[in-house]
Design an enzyme around this catalytic site. Sequence first.
Site, mmCIF file in Angstrom:
data_model
loop_
_atom_site.group_PDB
_atom_site.id
_atom_site.type_symbol
_atom_site.label_atom_id
_atom_site.label_comp_id
_atom_site.label_asym_id
_atom_site.label_seq_id
_atom_site.Cartn_x
_atom_site.Cartn_y
_atom_site.Cartn_z
ATOM 1 N N ASP A 10 23.462 -17.181 19.244
ATOM 2 C CA ASP A 10 24.386 -18.088 19.849
ATOM 3 C C ASP A 10 25.904 -17.358 19.739
ATOM 4 O O ASP A 10 26.318 -16.720 18.932
ATOM 5 C CB ASP A 10 24.471 -19.378 19.253
ATOM 6 C CG ASP A 10 25.232 -20.392 20.211
ATOM 7 O OD1 ASP A 10 24.822 -20.645 21.198
ATOM 8 O OD2 ASP A 10 26.095 -20.739 19.364
ATOM 9 N N GLU A 27 30.092 -18.603 20.789
ATOM 10 C CA GLU A 27 31.091 -19.588 21.219
ATOM 11 C C GLU A 27 32.173 -18.883 21.842
ATOM 12 O O GLU A 27 32.380 -17.848 21.477
ATOM 13 C CB GLU A 27 31.518 -20.498 20.016
ATOM 14 C CG GLU A 27 30.431 -21.062 19.296
ATOM 15 C CD GLU A 27 29.497 -22.202 20.148
ATOM 16 O OE1 GLU A 27 30.207 -22.579 21.001
ATOM 17 O OE2 GLU A 27 28.637 -22.532 19.521
ATOM 18 N N GLU A 82 40.215 -27.604 26.026
ATOM 19 C CA GLU A 82 38.875 -28.111 26.306
ATOM 20 C C GLU A 82 38.196 -27.309 25.241
ATOM 21 O O GLU A 82 37.189 -27.957 24.643
ATOM 22 C CB GLU A 82 38.726 -28.113 27.662
ATOM 23 C CG GLU A 82 38.823 -26.590 28.270
ATOM 24 C CD GLU A 82 40.083 -26.417 28.937
ATOM 25 O OE1 GLU A 82 40.139 -25.614 29.967
ATOM 26 O OE2 GLU A 82 40.945 -27.013 28.618
ATOM 27 N N HIS A 103 34.603 -26.609 20.065
ATOM 28 C CA HIS A 103 34.465 -25.768 18.948
ATOM 29 C C HIS A 103 35.052 -26.043 17.687
ATOM 30 O O HIS A 103 34.803 -25.945 16.401
ATOM 31 C CB HIS A 103 34.858 -24.167 19.343
ATOM 32 C CG HIS A 103 34.067 -23.906 20.401
ATOM 33 N ND1 HIS A 103 32.588 -24.052 20.963
ATOM 34 C CD2 HIS A 103 34.593 -23.199 21.750
ATOM 35 C CE1 HIS A 103 32.683 -23.559 22.452
ATOM 36 N NE2 HIS A 103 33.490 -23.085 22.696
ATOM 37 N N HIS A 145 30.220 -27.560 18.178
ATOM 38 C CA HIS A 145 29.450 -26.483 18.435
ATOM 39 C C HIS A 145 29.756 -25.349 17.347
ATOM 40 O O HIS A 145 30.965 -24.989 17.525
ATOM 41 C CB HIS A 145 29.538 -26.098 19.780
ATOM 42 C CG HIS A 145 28.933 -26.859 20.751
ATOM 43 N ND1 HIS A 145 28.362 -26.331 21.927
ATOM 44 C CD2 HIS A 145 28.779 -28.196 20.721
ATOM 45 C CE1 HIS A 145 27.863 -27.389 22.553
ATOM 46 N NE2 HIS A 145 28.143 -28.372 22.050
ATOM 47 N N ASP A 186 24.220 -23.526 15.496
ATOM 48 C CA ASP A 186 23.234 -23.493 16.686
ATOM 49 C C ASP A 186 22.377 -22.417 16.439
ATOM 50 O O ASP A 186 21.131 -22.812 17.008
ATOM 51 C CB ASP A 186 24.060 -23.462 17.770
ATOM 52 C CG ASP A 186 24.985 -24.779 18.199
ATOM 53 O OD1 ASP A 186 24.907 -25.741 17.171
ATOM 54 O OD2 ASP A 186 25.734 -24.710 19.233
#
Length: 229
Positions: free
Chosen positions: A7, A9, A52, A57, A151, A156
């Site tokens: 994963d 970010e 945002e 995160h 997240h 994740d």
Amino acid sequence: MREIVLDTETTGFEPGAGDRIVEIGAVELFNHLPTGRTYHQYINPERAMPQEAFAVHGLGDDFLRDKPRFAEVGRAFLDFIGTDSILVIHNAAFDMKFLNAELGWAQMPLIAMERALDTVAMARKKFPGSPASLDALCRRFGIDNSARTLHGALLDAEILAEVYLELIGGRQPGFGLNIDPVSAQNTETASDWRPRPRPVPLPSRLTEAEIEAHAAFVAKLGEAAIWNR
């Protein structure tokens, strides 16, 4: 078989618009079992973190400022995933787009899209018409994701590893129960394994009466009976 559940970010949605990776998390599986080996790295995106993205995160400019740039850690990441491991990714096109953009900017080898296994596509095929988000799949399979308030790439990836194992039928879909996930890398693989005879045969569970009854039945069938061959 080695698989890497992966994963990332990012600061946004499009590397072509200047968005960058800020975190990578990965979990190693061998024959569908976690080995305990993981890869986790925060990355300085060399740009301001949009508000945002920070909300999703929780990673701000102050936290990321002293982290290494992708060019400094890209080789270690490539070494971890290897050259032929399957990459298990939720919405693979998104992560692969960013990983290959970063690798290209760092003048490092790109990752073939054929290596990616998309769990979103797997979920939609298995449960057509149902939500395929990671949270929705956790609810479906009863996987605890209560720690996922923000997240995070490694968390994740760990959750996705559990979801992936459920999507393929649960742990040990090939019933390779004799295989240790770590030592198997240096010994035999699942495809090498073959059943071996018991050192001591199991005792018969037939009674004397059952044996005599069977013999009498076979005797009535004549010498051509298959049991007499």
